[in-house]
Structure formats: structure tokens, C-alpha cells
Design an enzyme around this catalytic site. Structure first.
Site, PDB file in Angstrom:
ATOM      1  CE  LYS A   1     -61.476  55.197  13.375  1.00 18.94           C
ATOM      2  NZ  LYS A   1     -62.364  55.887  14.333  1.00 18.94           N
TER       3      LYS A   1
ATOM      4  CB  SER B   1     -61.082  54.257  17.386  1.00 17.72           C
ATOM      5  OG  SER B   1     -62.051  55.098  16.791  1.00 17.72           O
TER       6      SER B   1
ATOM      7  CB  SER C   1     -62.713  57.903  17.682  1.00 22.79           C
ATOM      8  OG  SER C   1     -63.054  56.900  18.604  1.00 22.79           O
TER       9      SER C   1
END
Length: 546
Positions: free
Chosen positions: A144, A219, A243
């Protein structure tokens, strides 16, 4: 490669930064890996994944390496036995990631050329010693955006943080690389990181490759998207409210949110104040292509004794072994809001399959998830989002629509006394959950991953089915199970809403629009019982996805 200067005449300064960043991204994709105009599917194409097999960029062997025949666990074994070289595997995944990115915009800092050089070094060691460097030898990984890789930006989607390369690499990335993993790219996230979407002014919006008109979630949405495109063998996301799990569910892949203290977070590129990881702590965890991949990555990281460099990691908590068993399963059909018909069907069918396989299955009623979410929503916004506000103001960039829509942006700042009261409420809810769990006599909970499947971009505004387990600090795993089907999942004609939010959530359901959307289930274990949960999940997954 040198990025071609984009024409930014008449653009705002933040728009010029965006254009420059996108040009840099494009320059990091070799010309021969770029899709031609005729390779792109027609507008309105739902499933973008078949393009990789028709565009001609990957050879048959590369399609095999990156295809469904392998998860990370079996791919690592194939590399270790000499069936494939690290360069072959890494190149194949870089190519597939390049195709996936051009269709879905899921990558941020592209590292393909560095990755192939790293793979060459691994092959050199293997040729000299006959042994892999580590358990992850040659495994292509993505991380990420909110992790540091020296020499690459860690903007987290803030215009103000672009073109400012990291001066060090996050220890977790160093750890997996020391075990032979090859990091090929970072992946997209939402502005502020507190949204179940992946849209920011630096990189733009990410698509879901399975149902391209629906959200990829967030996310860790870039991770979910590239994993669904099979452009990565293993990924790492973070999770403070869902997320990891929301993107895993939305894109039909596996994802694991550990208890706090299991995997190291130290040295990551925070999207807010560095010391704010307290009220509801964020954790990092893997996304992958199988239940065993989640356990594989976790075992490799824990075996490296990360508590020696991260004081938040708890030693030895996963070193006692897990028993093979048929856990007693408590089923949550709904809490806080009514799930859409495909989600209700998935929970019902999963419970029935497990019962038929000899598992003890019983209904479980947790504390109201809506009440838990009310507390976490306030804890996430104690400072009225002062950090993202400052970053946006610094660059003069606007708030993206999904950040406004989730409802956090205008919540006022809390006093110290209000913050303490909220933590007291959270502790009371943790006690209530523990008591109910003990009274029920269950080992694992089977629950929805969300009130719905992937919805239109920006519409996933309710995280109560995931954030509840962050607030409790219980480990949770997402496994894909079925798909939304208009014939099996008609609208509920007798639906009676519990409250206004329930009515709003149910109004999002459109059987035709959501047709084919992945439907996942969530499996949850007691706090710090991660090792046992990961073993139980493999047993449950073998039944549900036989």
C-alpha cells in the site's frame, strides 16, 4: 526512462503536480508493455480481467505463472525447486501489473525495473548455492502507498507530499526482502486514508477489475484491485476500520486484519499525525490469493522476530501452535443495519454448508454494530482531521467527493474529556462483546464483510461490519465465497427499515447493477488468537470453496 513533460497550460498548481506524477508513472512502464488503443475493452465492459490474455503482452508461460494455478505458497515452492527463475516470475507479474494498472489505475510508485534487477540477484545466489534466499524467494509483492521505499515518494495521495522521495525503507519491507520477496510497486489509496474508496488528486481513482463500474473499496483499494487482476502474488495493506477487508471483499480476494501487536507497523508513511495510532489502532496485514497465503506471510514475518525492532509487536503470542479442529461457529446475520440480499444469502449458505460438514453452528448476537461505529467515528476525528486539512491547504488541492460523502470531514474537534469518555465507551463495548462471546461458547464468528457487495464509487460509507472488530481488536479474515446474482438475490419487497441509515443502505441495492459482484464472508477470532484463527480459516475455506 525520462518522463515526458505534460502540457499543463491553464491548470491549477495542484493539477500540474498531478499531471507530472502521472507522466512519471507512465515513464516507468516499458513501451512494449503498454496497451495499444485496440487492446482496451469497449466502454461499459464489466470484467476487465480477460484483457491480459488477449493483449499479447504476456507469453503463455507468463500467463500460467500469474494465473489461478498458483497462489504465493505454491509459487514459492515452484521457484525453490527450480521450476521457474525469479526473473521469470517477477517479469511476468510486472507485465500483468502493468496491464492491470493501465485498465484500473491501481498502482502508485512503479518499481518494475528495480524489481527485475533484484530478481537477477536472487537468481545469482540460487545458481551459486542451489538454495533460495528465504521462504519468499522470488515472490512479487506490492505494498500500500503508506509504506516507505527509499528513493520513491510516499505521498499517501497528498499533492503536498509528492516529489519528495523517502530516505529509508519501512522495516517490514526490508524484512520480506531479506526473505527473498521482490517489491514491484506500491498501490493506490484514498485522500485522508479514512474512506472505503481509492481516489485522490495525485493518482486519480482506482477501478474494480471484476465489476468495473463498482468501487474497488478502500483504503487499501489499490491492493485489492491489483490482487484481483493477479498483478501481485502477495500484498500488504493497513486496516483501522476495514481498509484491508473492504477491498478484499469488493474485489473477491483474501485479506487478513490481525490483532494489534502481531505484525510490525513501525516506520510506515503515516497519513495523519504519527502519534495518533491509539484510540482504534491501525494494523497492517496481507491480501492474497488463498487462505494459506495469509498464514504463510504471517509466519515468515513472525519467524523473523519483529519485536526486536518494533516495540509494539508482542513476542511469542503466535509461537504456541494451533490445533486442528472444527471450531464452534457463531453466526451474525445482521447487526446495526440490514445487509443486502446477496450478503444475507452468502451468510445463510455458508452457515448451512458448515453445518452439513459437521461444524457446530449457532446464531450469535453481538453488541449493536451501529453503536460501535458511532464511537469509532468520533475517535477517528478527535482532531477534526487537522492533518489532512493542513496538507490539502498547503497545496491548495480540493477535497475529493468520497471524502465529503463518508461524513467525517465536518465533525468538530473533541475536548480531552470527550476523548476520555469515548475511550470509556469503547472499553465498555469490548467488555460486552467478550461477555457475549463467552456466554455463547463459540470459537469463531461468521459475519458479513459489509452491509453490501461493492457499490458505486463513493457509496461505501458504512464500515460498521468491519470497524466493529477494529474497536474490539479481534483478528478478522475475508474469504471470497459467491457472487451477486439477480435471479437468486431479488430486492426484498417486505423490507422494514430499523432506522434512517438502514433505509439509506438498502436503497443502494440494484440487482442488475451489482450482478457478478464478489460476495465475501468475514471470519473473526478472539483477540490475539490469530494463529488459531488462521488455521481455522483454512479448514472453513476448504469447506466453503471446495
Amino acid at each position: 526512462m525520462i518522463a515526458k513533460e505534460p502540457d499543463t497550460t491553464g491548470l491549477e498548481q495542484w493539477e500540474k503536480v498531478h499531471a507530472a506524477k502521472k507522466a512519471e508513472q507512465e515513464s516507468r512502464i516499458p513501451q512494449e508493455w503498454r496497451l495499444k488503443p485496440e487492446d482496451f475493452p469497449p466502454a461499459g465492459t464489466v470484467d476487465l480481467r480477460p484483457v491480459v490474455a488477449t493483449c499479447g503482452i504476456l507469453s503463455d508461460k507468463e500467463l500460467l505463472i500469474t494465473g489461478e494455478q498458483y497462489d504465493a505458497t505454491s509459487l514459492a515452492a515452484a521457484i525453490a525447486e527450480g521450476k521457474y527463475t525469479a526473473v521469470e516470475v517477477v517479469t511476468a507479474f510486472c507485465k500483468r501489473a502493468a496491464v492491470g494498472h493501465q485498465l484500473c489505475n491501481n498502482l502508485t510508485e512503479i518499481m518494475f525495473m528495480d524489481a527485475i534487477e533484484d530478481a537477477k540477484q536472487l537468481d545469482k545466489v540460487f545458481a551459486e548455492t542451489g538454495k533460495p534466499v528465504g521462504a519468499l524467494h522470488g515472490i512479487p509483492m506490492t505494498f500500500k502507498e503508506c509504506f516507505h521505499v527509499k528513493g520513491y515518494d510516499a505521498s499517501d495521495g497528498y499533492i503536498s507530499r509528492t516529489f519528495d522521495p523517502s530516505t529509508y525503507t519501512t522495516p517490514l519491507i526490508e524484512l520480506v526482502k531479506s526473505n527473498g520477496a521482490v517489491v514491484i510497486s506500491k498501490t493506490n489509496t484514498p485522500q485522508t486514508m479514512l474512506v472505503a474508496e481509492s481516489h485522490n488528486n495525485v493518482f486519480g481513482q482506482t477501478k474494480n477489475p471484476v465489476v468495473s463500474h463498482l468501487t474497488c473499496g478502500g483504503s487499501s483499494g489499490g491492493e485489492g484491485s491489483i490482487m484481483a487482476y493477479r498483478g501481485s502474488a502477495l500484498g500488504i495493506g493497513t486496516d483501522v476500520g476495514g481498509s484491508i477487508r473492504i477491498p478484499a471483499a469488493a474485489n473477491g480476494v483474501y485479506g487478513y486484519k490481525p490483532s494489534f501487536g502481531i505484525l510490525p507497523m513501525i516506520g510506515y508513511a503515516a497519513s495523519g499525525w504519527v502519534g495518533a495510532n491509539t484510540g482504534v489502532p491501525a494494523v497492517c496485514g496481507p491480501l492474497g490469493h488463498s487462505a494459506r497465503d495469509l498464514a504463510f506471510l504471517t509466519r515468515v514475518v513472525r519467524n523473523a522476530k519483529p519485536w526486536k525492532f518494533d516495540p509494539a509487536v508482542i513476542p511469542k503470542v503466535m509461537e504456541f501452535g494451533a490445533e486442528s479442529r472444527k471450531p464452534i461457529i457463531g453466526v451474525i446475520h445482521q447487526s446495526g443495519t440490514t445487509p443486502h440480499p446477496p450478503v444475507r444469502r452468502a451468510i445463510r449458505e455458508a452457515a448451512n454448508k458448515l453445518s452439513e460438514a459437521g461444524f457446530v453452528v449457532k446464531d450469535f448476537v453481538p453488541p449493536d454494530f451501529n453503536e460501535i461505529r458511532k464511537v469509532t467515528k468520533e475517535l477517528f476525528t478527535l482532531d477534526a482531521l487537522s492533518y489532512p486539512r493542513g496538507q490539502l491547504e498547503k497545496a491548495g488541492e480540493p477535497v475529493v467527493p468520497s471524502v465529503q460523502k463518508i461524513g467525517f470531514w465536518d465533525i468538530p474537534r473533541k475536548t480531552h474529556e470527550e476523548a476520555w469518555a469515548l475511550n470509556a465507551k469503547k472499553l465498555a463495548l469490548q467488555k460486552e462483546m467478550l461477555d457475549r462471546w463467552q456466554e455463547a461458547g463459540i470459537n469463531v464468528v461468521l459475519a458479513p464483510a459489509g452491509p453490501h457487495t461493492a457499490v458505486l464509487p463513493g457509496d461505501w460509507t458504512t464500515d460498521m461490519y468491519t470497524v466493529a472488530w477494529n474497536a474490539m481488536d479481534y483478528p478478522a479474515v475475508i474469504i471470497p465465497f459467491t457472487k451477486a446474482d439477480p435471479a437468486l438475490d431479488p430486492k426484498d419487497k417486505i423490507f422494514v427499515p430499523m432506522h434512517e441509515l438502514d433505509e439509506q443502505i438498502q436503497s443502494l441495492y440494484d440487482p442488475q447493477r451489482m450482478a457478478g459482484a464478489p460476495v465475501a464472508v468475514q471470519l473473526v477470532g478472539p483477540r490475539l488468537d490469530d494463529e488459531q484463527l488462521l488455521k481455522d480459516v483454512q479448514a472453513i475455506d476448504a469447506i466453503l470453496n471446495a
